[in-house]
Design a protein around this motif. Structure first.
Motif, PDB file in Angstrom:
ATOM      1  N   GLN A 165      -5.563  13.061 -41.000  1.00 30.58           N
ATOM      2  CA  GLN A 165      -5.157  14.250 -41.735  1.00 30.58           C
ATOM      3  C   GLN A 165      -3.790  14.698 -41.249  1.00 30.58           C
ATOM      4  O   GLN A 165      -3.292  14.204 -40.247  1.00 30.58           O
ATOM      5  N   GLY A 166      -3.175  15.596 -41.985  1.00 27.46           N
ATOM      6  CA  GLY A 166      -1.843  16.076 -41.628  1.00 27.46           C
ATOM      7  C   GLY A 166      -0.793  14.977 -41.716  1.00 27.46           C
ATOM      8  O   GLY A 166       0.115  14.907 -40.904  1.00 27.46           O
ATOM      9  N   ILE A 167      -0.901  14.112 -42.708  1.00 27.49           N
ATOM     10  CA  ILE A 167       0.008  12.973 -42.828  1.00 27.49           C
ATOM     11  C   ILE A 167       1.405  13.446 -43.216  1.00 27.49           C
ATOM     12  O   ILE A 167       1.568  14.228 -44.140  1.00 27.49           O
ATOM     13  N   GLN A 168       2.388  12.955 -42.483  1.00 27.87           N
ATOM     14  CA  GLN A 168       3.796  13.234 -42.770  1.00 27.87           C
ATOM     15  C   GLN A 168       4.482  11.905 -43.036  1.00 27.87           C
ATOM     16  O   GLN A 168       4.237  10.926 -42.345  1.00 27.87           O
ATOM     17  N   THR A 169       5.339  11.874 -44.048  1.00 27.50           N
ATOM     18  CA  THR A 169       6.019  10.642 -44.437  1.00 27.50           C
ATOM     19  C   THR A 169       7.521  10.845 -44.398  1.00 27.50           C
ATOM     20  O   THR A 169       8.029  11.852 -44.871  1.00 27.50           O
ATOM     21  N   GLU A 170       8.216   9.872 -43.828  1.00 32.44           N
ATOM     22  CA  GLU A 170       9.676   9.903 -43.752  1.00 32.44           C
ATOM     23  C   GLU A 170      10.215   8.660 -44.453  1.00 32.44           C
ATOM     24  O   GLU A 170       9.749   7.549 -44.200  1.00 32.44           O
TER      25      GLU A 170
END
Length: 83
Positions: free
Chosen positions: A53-58
């Motif tokens: 959870q709390g996925i961040q994508t760059e």
């Protein structure tokens, strides 16, 4: 991005995990089109007994001569239920 759902454990008890994949492009031609899905699959495979959870994508791009490389970096919190 994803949310932080209610969880069985405190967020500080989860483990941050990350994955990175890339796509090489030359003169606009690509062969690798599912590199984002691959990064997501790699992220999920690092948390087999829980959920991410709390996925961040760059999204990053490195330019070259008539070519460029697209990179995806994903990071998320692996949370396992108590038990």
């Amino acid at each position: 991005m994803s949310d932080f759902s209610p969880t069985y454990r405190a967020y500080n008890q989860g483990e941050w995990i990350s994955a990175e994949t890339e796509q090489f492009t030359i003169m606009g031609f690509v062969t690798e089109t599912d590199y984002v899905d691959q990064a997501f699959d790699q992220l999920q495979s690092q948390c087999p007994k829980g959920f991410v959870q709390g996925i961040q994508t760059e999204f990053l791009t490195s330019h070259g001569f008539f070519s460029w490389t697209n990179r995806i970096r994903m990071q998320g919190l692996c949370v396992t239920p108590k038990g």
